[in-house]
Design an enzyme around this catalytic site. Structure first.
Site, PDB file in Angstrom:
ATOM      1  N   LYS A   3       2.769  -0.026 -56.921  1.00 39.96           N
ATOM      2  CA  LYS A   3       3.437   0.035 -58.234  1.00 39.96           C
ATOM      3  C   LYS A   3       4.768  -0.703 -58.186  1.00 39.96           C
ATOM      4  O   LYS A   3       5.075  -1.511 -59.068  1.00 39.96           O
ATOM      5  CB  LYS A   3       3.681   1.498 -58.620  1.00 39.96           C
ATOM      6  CG  LYS A   3       4.609   1.663 -59.816  1.00 39.96           C
ATOM      7  CD  LYS A   3       4.863   3.117 -60.152  1.00 39.96           C
ATOM      8  CE  LYS A   3       6.037   3.745 -59.471  1.00 39.96           C
ATOM      9  NZ  LYS A   3       7.366   3.347 -59.955  1.00 39.96           N
ATOM     10  N   ASN A   4       5.550  -0.436 -57.143  1.00 39.96           N
ATOM     11  CA  ASN A   4       6.907  -1.001 -57.103  1.00 39.96           C
ATOM     12  C   ASN A   4       6.930  -2.493 -56.781  1.00 39.96           C
ATOM     13  O   ASN A   4       7.983  -3.123 -56.843  1.00 39.96           O
ATOM     14  CB  ASN A   4       7.786  -0.226 -56.103  1.00 39.96           C
ATOM     15  CG  ASN A   4       8.181   1.124 -56.657  1.00 39.96           C
ATOM     16  OD1 ASN A   4       7.913   1.437 -57.814  1.00 39.96           O
ATOM     17  ND2 ASN A   4       8.821   1.940 -55.824  1.00 39.96           N
TER      18      ASN A   4
ATOM     19  N   ARG B  27      12.368   2.823 -66.116  1.00 42.79           N
ATOM     20  CA  ARG B  27      13.544   2.094 -65.668  1.00 42.79           C
ATOM     21  C   ARG B  27      13.206   0.665 -65.232  1.00 42.79           C
ATOM     22  O   ARG B  27      13.995  -0.260 -65.429  1.00 42.79           O
ATOM     23  CB  ARG B  27      14.175   2.875 -64.505  1.00 42.79           C
ATOM     24  CG  ARG B  27      15.416   2.247 -63.944  1.00 42.79           C
ATOM     25  CD  ARG B  27      15.978   3.105 -62.826  1.00 42.79           C
ATOM     26  NE  ARG B  27      16.937   2.363 -62.042  1.00 42.79           N
ATOM     27  CZ  ARG B  27      18.213   2.228 -62.347  1.00 42.79           C
ATOM     28  NH1 ARG B  27      18.697   2.808 -63.418  1.00 42.79           N
ATOM     29  NH2 ARG B  27      19.015   1.523 -61.580  1.00 42.79           N
TER      30      ARG B  27
ATOM     31  N   CYS C  44      13.037   8.042 -64.214  1.00 44.65           N
ATOM     32  CA  CYS C  44      12.951   9.357 -63.580  1.00 44.65           C
ATOM     33  C   CYS C  44      14.287  10.085 -63.666  1.00 44.65           C
ATOM     34  O   CYS C  44      15.342   9.463 -63.655  1.00 44.65           O
ATOM     35  CB  CYS C  44      12.589   9.202 -62.105  1.00 44.65           C
ATOM     36  SG  CYS C  44      10.857   8.918 -61.806  1.00 44.65           S
TER      37      CYS C  44
ATOM     38  N   ARG D 281      21.637   6.791 -61.893  1.00 43.51           N
ATOM     39  CA  ARG D 281      20.989   5.489 -61.729  1.00 43.51           C
ATOM     40  C   ARG D 281      21.574   4.399 -62.630  1.00 43.51           C
ATOM     41  O   ARG D 281      20.909   3.894 -63.534  1.00 43.51           O
ATOM     42  CB  ARG D 281      19.480   5.605 -61.945  1.00 43.51           C
ATOM     43  CG  ARG D 281      18.841   6.561 -60.992  1.00 43.51           C
ATOM     44  CD  ARG D 281      17.347   6.608 -61.143  1.00 43.51           C
ATOM     45  NE  ARG D 281      16.673   5.517 -60.450  1.00 43.51           N
ATOM     46  CZ  ARG D 281      15.361   5.429 -60.336  1.00 43.51           C
ATOM     47  NH1 ARG D 281      14.586   6.322 -60.885  1.00 43.51           N
ATOM     48  NH2 ARG D 281      14.816   4.440 -59.670  1.00 43.51           N
TER      49      ARG D 281
ATOM     50  N   ASP E 138      11.399   7.653 -51.573  1.00 44.74           N
ATOM     51  CA  ASP E 138      10.208   7.968 -52.369  1.00 44.74           C
ATOM     52  C   ASP E 138       9.187   8.820 -51.606  1.00 44.74           C
ATOM     53  O   ASP E 138       8.170   9.215 -52.177  1.00 44.74           O
ATOM     54  CB  ASP E 138       9.533   6.673 -52.852  1.00 44.74           C
ATOM     55  CG  ASP E 138      10.282   6.033 -54.007  1.00 44.74           C
ATOM     56  OD1 ASP E 138      11.206   6.669 -54.553  1.00 44.74           O
ATOM     57  OD2 ASP E 138       9.950   4.892 -54.369  1.00 44.74           O
TER      58      ASP E 138
ATOM     59  N   VAL F 225      20.140   8.229 -50.712  1.00 41.51           N
ATOM     60  CA  VAL F 225      19.952   7.120 -51.658  1.00 41.51           C
ATOM     61  C   VAL F 225      20.223   7.562 -53.101  1.00 41.51           C
ATOM     62  O   VAL F 225      20.919   6.881 -53.840  1.00 41.51           O
ATOM     63  CB  VAL F 225      18.535   6.509 -51.523  1.00 41.51           C
ATOM     64  CG1 VAL F 225      18.327   5.391 -52.538  1.00 41.51           C
ATOM     65  CG2 VAL F 225      18.310   5.991 -50.106  1.00 41.51           C
TER      66      VAL F 225
ATOM     67  N   ARG G 245       2.081   8.213 -63.628  1.00 40.49           N
ATOM     68  CA  ARG G 245       2.938   7.016 -63.657  1.00 40.49           C
ATOM     69  C   ARG G 245       2.786   6.209 -62.367  1.00 40.49           C
ATOM     70  O   ARG G 245       2.977   5.002 -62.373  1.00 40.49           O
ATOM     71  CB  ARG G 245       4.415   7.420 -63.796  1.00 40.49           C
ATOM     72  CG  ARG G 245       4.805   7.835 -65.197  1.00 40.49           C
ATOM     73  CD  ARG G 245       6.302   7.981 -65.281  1.00 40.49           C
ATOM     74  NE  ARG G 245       6.952   6.817 -64.708  1.00 40.49           N
ATOM     75  CZ  ARG G 245       8.184   6.796 -64.215  1.00 40.49           C
ATOM     76  NH1 ARG G 245       8.918   7.880 -64.228  1.00 40.49           N
ATOM     77  NH2 ARG G 245       8.692   5.699 -63.704  1.00 40.49           N
TER      78      ARG G 245
END
Ligand code: UD1
Length: 417
Positions: free
Chosen positions: A22-23, A92, A116, A121, A303, A325, A396
C-alpha cells in the site's frame, strides 16, 4: 457496517501470498501525474486507500483503469490541479499529489490532509522542502496553494519523513538543475518510487541512503512498473504466526525490508527461515518478552508496533516498547487490556507484562495498524470470541484479511451488522 469475528487459539499454518505494498502503491500512483503518457502499475493491492487515490486522480481528469492487479493511469488529460478536501481528508497519502502536480504544472492546490488518528502529523517538512526548491506556498481556507517553476537546491530534512522525502523527490525530478536531499528517509518504498521515476526518465541516485540526488529533466514519459511486496502486511502475518504458536511462510516477503523486525522475532523465540519463496516463521518453545523502539528504516517499523505488542501480551516476561516515530500511537492498548492484557503506559513507552492467556472480547478498531493488532490479539486469545467493529480501518490497508487468515487455519469470518 461489517464486523470481524475471531475464535482464537488455533495455530496458523501454511503459506500466504503477500500483496503489493500500500505504502508504495499510493506514491507510485501519485507519481504518474509527472508523466506525459500513460503508465501501467502491476501488483496493485485491492484496498480502500487505493480506491481513494484512484478517485483523486480521476477528479483531476486523469483516466484510470483498474483491472485485476494492474492499473493503467493516463495523466495526459489532467485539466485541474485542485485536490479537494472531500478526498484528501479520507487519506493523508493524498498529499503525495502536491509534489508531482507542482513539478509538472508549476501550480497545485491541495487540501491539508486528515488520515489515521495517530498524532498531529503535520506537513511542515513537505512544505519547507518545496519552498527550498523555489515554490511559493500559501495556506488559504484549509488548502495549500503552491506555485512556481522549481529550481534544484540542497535541502536537509529536520526528520527523515517518508512522505516529505517522496514529495520533494517527485517535485525535484522536474526542477531545473541539481537537488540534494539530505537526512532523507531510507524506507524501501522510497527506493521503489525512485526506480519507477527513473524508468520514466528521471535521474535519481542514492534512494535508500540518507542522501538522495536528483538531476531535473524536461519531461518524463509513460512506463510500466511492478509494486514491491507489502512488508507491513508480511510482518503482520508473521507476528500472528508466532502469537498463535504456528508455522507460516509469507510468500514474496523480502527479508531486506524487515531487518530489525525479523531480529526481534528471533529474540522472541521464533525460528526465522529465509527461503527463495519468502520468509518462514515457526514458533519453537513459546514466546519470550523483547524490548524494542520504533525508528525510521532500518529500525523497527512503527507500522508493526501494535501487532508486535499483541503478541507480547502473551509472552513470557515483561517487554518495554518505545514509540519514537509518532505520538499517540498506542490506540490499541485500551482494547487489549479489555481482552485481559497487562499493559501500562508511560509517555511514549508501553510496559507489557506477559500473561498466560488473553480472552476474546468485543473491541473497536481505531486506526489501521491498531486494528491489525486487534486481529492478532483475537487469533492469540485462547478462549472466547473477539468481535472487531469498524473494520473499514482494516480494509484501508489489508486485502480481505479474514479470507487469507482463514486459509492459514484461523477461525475467522466477516459478518454484516
Ligand atoms: C508513512 C507511511 C506510514 C508510516 C510512516 C512512518 C505512507 C502512505 N504512510 O507516513 O504508514 O507509519 O511513514 O514510517 O507511506 N512529520 C512532521 N512534519 C512533516 C512530516 C512528518 O513533523 O512534514 C512527523 C510526523 O508527524 C511523524 C513523523 O514525522 O511523527 C514521521 O512521519 P512520516 O515519515 O512523514 O510519515 P508519513 O509519510 O505520513
Amino acid at each position: 457496517m461489517d464486523k470481524i469475528l475471531i475464535r482464537g487459539g488455533k495455530p496458523l499454518k501454511g503459506s500466504v501470498q503477500v500483496r503489493g505494498a500500500k505504502n508504495a502503491a499510493l506514491p507510485l500512483m501519485a507519481a504518474t501525474i509527472l508523466a506525459e503518457q500513460a503508465c501501467t502499475l502491476h501488483n496493485i493491492p485491492c484496498l480502500h486507500d487505493v480506491f481513494t487515490m484512484d478517485k483523486l486522480l480521476t477528479s483531476f481528469g486523469a483516466k484510470v483503469e483498474f483491472t485485476g492487479r494492474y492499473m493503467t493511469i493516463d495523466p495526459s488529460s489532467i485539466d485541474t490541479q485542485v485536490a479537494s478536501y472531500d478526498l484528501v481528508r479520507k487519506m493523508r497519502a493524498s498529499f503525495f499529489v502536491l509534489g508531482p502536480m507542482l513539478g509538472r504544472f508549476g501550480t497545485a492546490k491541495v487540501s491539508l490532509p486528515g488520515g489515521c488518528a495517530i498524532g498531529t502529523r503535520p506537513v511542515d517538512i513537505h512544505l519547507k522542502g518545496l519552498e527550498a526548491l523555489g515554490a511559493k506556498i500559501a495556506i488559504e481556507d484549509g488548502y495549500v496553494i503552491a506555485t512556481g517553476q522549481l529550481t534544484g537546491a540542497n535541502y536537509s530534512l529536520d526528520f527523515p519523513s517518508v512522505g516529505a522525502t517522496e514529495n520533494i523527490m517527485m517535485a525535484a525530478t522536474r526542477a531545473k538543475g541539481l537537488t540534494r536531499i539530505s537526512n532523507a528517509a531510507r524506507e524501501p518504498e522510497i527506493v521503489d518510487l525512485a526506480h519507477f521515476l527513473n524508468a520514466m526518465g528521471a535521474q535519481i541516485s542514492g534512494a535508500g541512503t540518507d542522501m538522495i540526488t536528483v538531476v531535473g529533466v524536461d519531461a518524463l514519459s509513460g512506463t510500466e512498473h511492478t509494486v514491491m511486496p507489502d512488508r507491513i502486511e508480511a510482518g503482520t502475518f508473521l507476528v500472528a504466526a508466532l502469537a498463535t504458536h504456528g508455522d507460516i511462510t509469507a510468500l514474496d516477503a523480502n527479508p531486506d525490508h524487515l531487518p530489525n523486525f525479523l531480529d526481534k522475532l528471533r529474540d522472541a523465540g521464533a525460528e526465522v527461515e529465509i527461503l527463495s519463496s519468502g520468509i518462514r516463521v515457526k514458533a519453537k518453545n513459546g514466546v519470550k518478552a523483547v524490548d524494542f523502539t520504533t525508528q525510521p528504516f532500518p529500525g523497527f517499523p512503527t507500522d508493526l508496533q501494535a501487532q508486535m505488542m499483541s503478541m507480547l501480551c502473551v509472552a513470557e516476561g515483561t517487554s518495554v516498547i518505545r514509540e519514537s516515530v509518532f505520538e499517540n500511537r498506542f490506540m490499541q492498548v485500551a482494547e487489549l487490556v479489555r481482552m485481559g492484557a497487562s499493559i501500562a503506559l508511560d509517555g511514549n513507552s508501553a510496559i507489557v507484562k506477559g500473561v498466560p492467556q488473553i480472552a476474546g472480547a468485543p473491541v473497536m478498531a481505531s486506526d489501521l495498524r491498531a486494528s491489525a493488532a486487534l486481529v492478532v490479539a483475537g487469533l492469540a486469545a485462547s478462549k472466547g470470541e473477539t468481535s472487531i467493529a469498524r473494520v473499514y480501518h482494516i480494509d484501508r490497508g489489508y486485502e480481505r484479511i479474514e479470507e487469507r487468515l482463514a486459509s492459514l487455519g484461523a477461525d475467522i469470518e466477516r459478518v454484516q451488522e
